[in-house]
Design a protein around this motif. Sequence first.
Motif, mmCIF file in Angstrom:
data_model
loop_
_atom_site.group_PDB
_atom_site.id
_atom_site.type_symbol
_atom_site.label_atom_id
_atom_site.label_comp_id
_atom_site.label_asym_id
_atom_site.label_seq_id
_atom_site.Cartn_x
_atom_site.Cartn_y
_atom_site.Cartn_z
ATOM 1 N N MET A 282 -3.346 -15.266 27.055
ATOM 2 C CA MET A 282 -2.657 -15.531 25.799
ATOM 3 C C MET A 282 -1.144 -15.405 26.002
ATOM 4 O O MET A 282 -0.609 -14.309 26.107
ATOM 5 N N PRO A 283 -0.469 -16.551 26.132
ATOM 6 C CA PRO A 283 0.991 -16.535 26.252
ATOM 7 C C PRO A 283 1.641 -16.605 24.860
ATOM 8 O O PRO A 283 0.950 -16.472 23.856
ATOM 9 N N GLY B 15 -0.155 -36.694 22.457
ATOM 10 C CA GLY B 15 0.984 -35.791 22.208
ATOM 11 C C GLY B 15 2.318 -36.313 22.694
ATOM 12 O O GLY B 15 2.433 -36.759 23.833
ATOM 13 N N GLU C 261 -11.200 -27.868 19.680
ATOM 14 C CA GLU C 261 -11.429 -29.110 20.439
ATOM 15 C C GLU C 261 -12.239 -28.861 21.707
ATOM 16 O O GLU C 261 -12.634 -29.802 22.393
ATOM 17 N N MET D 93 2.518 -25.473 23.776
ATOM 18 C CA MET D 93 2.378 -24.460 24.835
ATOM 19 C C MET D 93 2.165 -25.101 26.191
ATOM 20 O O MET D 93 2.768 -24.685 27.179
ATOM 21 N N GLY D 94 1.309 -26.123 26.251
ATOM 22 C CA GLY D 94 1.073 -26.783 27.538
ATOM 23 C C GLY D 94 2.372 -27.357 28.088
ATOM 24 O O GLY D 94 2.674 -27.218 29.281
ATOM 25 N N VAL E 82 -4.783 -29.747 30.689
ATOM 26 C CA VAL E 82 -5.523 -30.428 29.626
ATOM 27 C C VAL E 82 -4.876 -30.050 28.294
ATOM 28 O O VAL E 82 -5.013 -28.918 27.822
ATOM 29 N N CYS F 142 -1.074 -31.307 26.385
ATOM 30 C CA CYS F 142 0.361 -31.090 26.661
ATOM 31 C C CYS F 142 1.114 -31.069 25.332
ATOM 32 O O CYS F 142 1.935 -31.930 25.049
ATOM 33 N N GLY F 143 0.787 -30.067 24.511
ATOM 34 C CA GLY F 143 1.492 -29.879 23.242
ATOM 35 C C GLY F 143 2.591 -28.842 23.435
ATOM 36 O O GLY F 143 3.231 -28.793 24.481
ATOM 37 N N ALA G 140 -14.363 -31.342 24.471
ATOM 38 C CA ALA G 140 -13.542 -31.723 25.626
ATOM 39 C C ALA G 140 -14.045 -31.156 26.959
ATOM 40 O O ALA G 140 -13.956 -31.819 27.998
ATOM 41 N N GLY H 142 0.743 -13.233 20.792
ATOM 42 C CA GLY H 142 0.561 -14.689 20.669
ATOM 43 C C GLY H 142 1.248 -15.218 19.426
ATOM 44 O O GLY H 142 2.074 -16.132 19.488
ATOM 45 N N ALA I 295 -5.171 -26.132 27.595
ATOM 46 C CA ALA I 295 -4.171 -25.860 26.558
ATOM 47 C C ALA I 295 -4.395 -26.740 25.338
ATOM 48 O O ALA I 295 -3.452 -27.179 24.688
ATOM 49 N N ILE J 87 -5.727 -20.918 27.761
ATOM 50 C CA ILE J 87 -4.813 -20.200 26.848
ATOM 51 C C ILE J 87 -5.281 -20.368 25.400
ATOM 52 O O ILE J 87 -4.533 -20.091 24.464
ATOM 53 N N MET J 88 -6.521 -20.821 25.214
ATOM 54 C CA MET J 88 -7.006 -21.080 23.858
ATOM 55 C C MET J 88 -7.239 -19.774 23.102
ATOM 56 O O MET J 88 -7.887 -18.857 23.605
HETATM 57 N N1 NDP Z 1 1.551 -22.380 19.767
HETATM 58 C C1 NDP Z 1 1.496 -21.123 20.196
HETATM 59 O O1 NDP Z 1 2.359 -20.294 19.874
HETATM 60 C C2 NDP Z 1 0.392 -20.691 21.096
HETATM 61 C C3 NDP Z 1 -0.743 -21.451 21.283
HETATM 62 N N2 NDP Z 1 -1.738 -21.010 22.111
HETATM 63 C C4 NDP Z 1 -2.940 -21.804 22.311
HETATM 64 O O2 NDP Z 1 -2.556 -22.945 23.036
HETATM 65 C C5 NDP Z 1 -3.395 -24.036 22.693
HETATM 66 C C6 NDP Z 1 -2.524 -25.219 22.325
HETATM 67 O O3 NDP Z 1 -1.709 -24.836 21.232
HETATM 68 P P1 NDP Z 1 -0.391 -25.654 20.882
HETATM 69 O O4 NDP Z 1 0.294 -26.065 22.131
HETATM 70 O O5 NDP Z 1 0.302 -24.877 19.866
HETATM 71 O O6 NDP Z 1 -1.072 -26.931 20.186
HETATM 72 P P2 NDP Z 1 -0.588 -28.430 20.212
HETATM 73 O O7 NDP Z 1 -1.350 -29.111 19.118
HETATM 74 O O8 NDP Z 1 0.907 -28.492 20.210
HETATM 75 O O9 NDP Z 1 -1.098 -28.939 21.649
HETATM 76 C C7 NDP Z 1 -2.407 -29.346 21.932
HETATM 77 C C8 NDP Z 1 -2.320 -30.753 22.520
HETATM 78 O O10 NDP Z 1 -3.576 -31.140 23.037
HETATM 79 C C9 NDP Z 1 -3.820 -32.498 22.639
HETATM 80 N N3 NDP Z 1 -5.245 -32.761 22.686
HETATM 81 C C10 NDP Z 1 -6.145 -32.804 21.674
HETATM 82 N N4 NDP Z 1 -7.379 -33.077 22.153
HETATM 83 C C11 NDP Z 1 -7.252 -33.209 23.502
HETATM 84 C C12 NDP Z 1 -8.177 -33.495 24.546
HETATM 85 N N5 NDP Z 1 -9.478 -33.674 24.306
HETATM 86 N N6 NDP Z 1 -7.696 -33.538 25.798
HETATM 87 C C13 NDP Z 1 -6.397 -33.345 26.076
HETATM 88 N N7 NDP Z 1 -5.467 -33.077 25.121
HETATM 89 C C14 NDP Z 1 -5.903 -33.004 23.848
HETATM 90 C C15 NDP Z 1 -3.235 -32.530 21.261
HETATM 91 O O11 NDP Z 1 -3.036 -33.857 20.799
HETATM 92 P P3 NDP Z 1 -3.115 -34.069 19.179
HETATM 93 O O12 NDP Z 1 -2.068 -33.218 18.563
HETATM 94 O O13 NDP Z 1 -2.852 -35.517 18.996
HETATM 95 O O14 NDP Z 1 -4.503 -33.638 18.784
HETATM 96 C C16 NDP Z 1 -1.935 -31.783 21.463
HETATM 97 O O15 NDP Z 1 -0.895 -32.616 21.957
HETATM 98 C C17 NDP Z 1 -4.293 -23.567 21.544
HETATM 99 O O16 NDP Z 1 -5.558 -23.281 22.040
HETATM 100 C C18 NDP Z 1 -3.615 -22.299 21.047
HETATM 101 O O17 NDP Z 1 -4.536 -21.365 20.572
HETATM 102 C C19 NDP Z 1 -1.637 -19.845 22.828
HETATM 103 C C20 NDP Z 1 -0.530 -19.073 22.682
HETATM 104 C C21 NDP Z 1 0.542 -19.386 21.772
#
Ligand code: NDP
Length: 272
Positions: free
Chosen positions: A121-122, A39, A77, A16-17, A11, A13-14, A81, A176, A72, A98-99
């Motif tokens: 926490m990655p 994303g 959110e 980290m996902g 859930v 795919c930004g 969600a 993190g 992720a 991983i939130m």
């Molecule tokens: N970045 C990092 O270094 C780290 C992040 N984390 C954690 O990982 C999580 C994600 O971070 P990160 O990857 O950086 O963030 P991103 O914004 O890159 O990824 C999150 C993705 O989820 C999408 N999204 C939003 N709402 C929903 C939904 N309801 N269902 C499915 N997908 C959805 C977003 O789309 P849109 O952008 O269009 O909203 C986005 O593509 C966070 O909780 C963060 O705390 C943990 C460790 C390290």
Amino acid sequence: MTEPLPPVLLVGCGKMGGAMLSGWLERGLSRAVVVEPHGPAAAAFAGDPVVRVVATPEAIPAGFTPAAVVLAIKPQEADAALPAYARFAGPDTVFLSIMAGRTVAAIRRGVGEDAAVVRAMPNTPAAIRRGFTVACAGPGVTAAQRALCGALLAAVGEVAWVGKEELLDPVTAVSGGGPAYVFLLAEVMEAAAVEQGIPRDLARRMVRATVSGAGALLAASDEEAAELRRAVTSPKGTTERALAVLMAPDAWPALMSRAIAAATARARELAG
Ligand SMILES: NC(=O)C1=CN([C@@H]2O[C@H](COP(=O)(O)OP(=O)(O)OC[C@H]3O[C@@H](n4cnc5c(N)ncnc54)[C@H](OP(=O)(O)O)[C@@H]3O)[C@@H](O)[C@H]2O)C=CC1
Ligand SMILES: O=C(O)[C@@H]1CCC=N1
């Protein structure tokens, strides 16, 4: 030959996902459904034969039973969600979050009070399988579910488990966010090099090689970081002068302590 990873529902795919999904695919993931509304990272996986990208939870194929639901999305959110994934809570599925900050209790409020939840926490070096993840298993997580989460996290780097969930907040602040502090170091070192007359291209190369070389030396060495620092610092030499500035009482040690405390406090605010 290791076992293929069982089906996963991802859930979000930004950054980290997406990094984690590419690690699982390398490890031989059997099947993934990815819920990602907008994303661009998900588009990279759209043609993969074992990945199905959908925009909403309603579009998850009927009958898909994931062994793990990986959360992720951003913690902010989660409240909106999570209820859509409550139908997956049961003995065959573990939720791996991983939130940042969001607690196991808050996740269970969203997906079901009896759900098995692992909070982890990655960090972004996961993108090159050099991540470091700290994980904590919530109530009712079975040994098999913990092993599955361990395998998913180990696909992108090193994993450590802790028993106290509260530790995930300072972990978030240290490992993190840690890569960001190292990248900031590279940014400011490069700017300082240019200030001293070094051409920008050379400054960039030098700083990248120095930061990554020092990191590799630290990783390869059994010495304490302080010992490796002392090995660079010739008595009455140049490094000593720089460290007198950086290690002054109000400089790096105090700044880092305040920075980590601020990030830890923010993780606690995101508990939910
Ligand atoms: N970045 C990092 O270094 C780290 C992040 N984390 C954690 O990982 C999580 C994600 O971070 P990160 O990857 O950086 O963030 P991103 O914004 O890159 O990824 C999150 C993705 O989820 C999408 N999204 C939003 N709402 C929903 C939904 N309801 N269902 C499915 N997908 C959805 C977003 O789309 P849109 O952008 O269009 O909203 C986005 O593509 C966070 O909780 C963060 O705390 C943990 C460790 C390290
Ligand atoms: O900044 C954040 O909130 C996330 C968690 C750790 C790294 N990025």
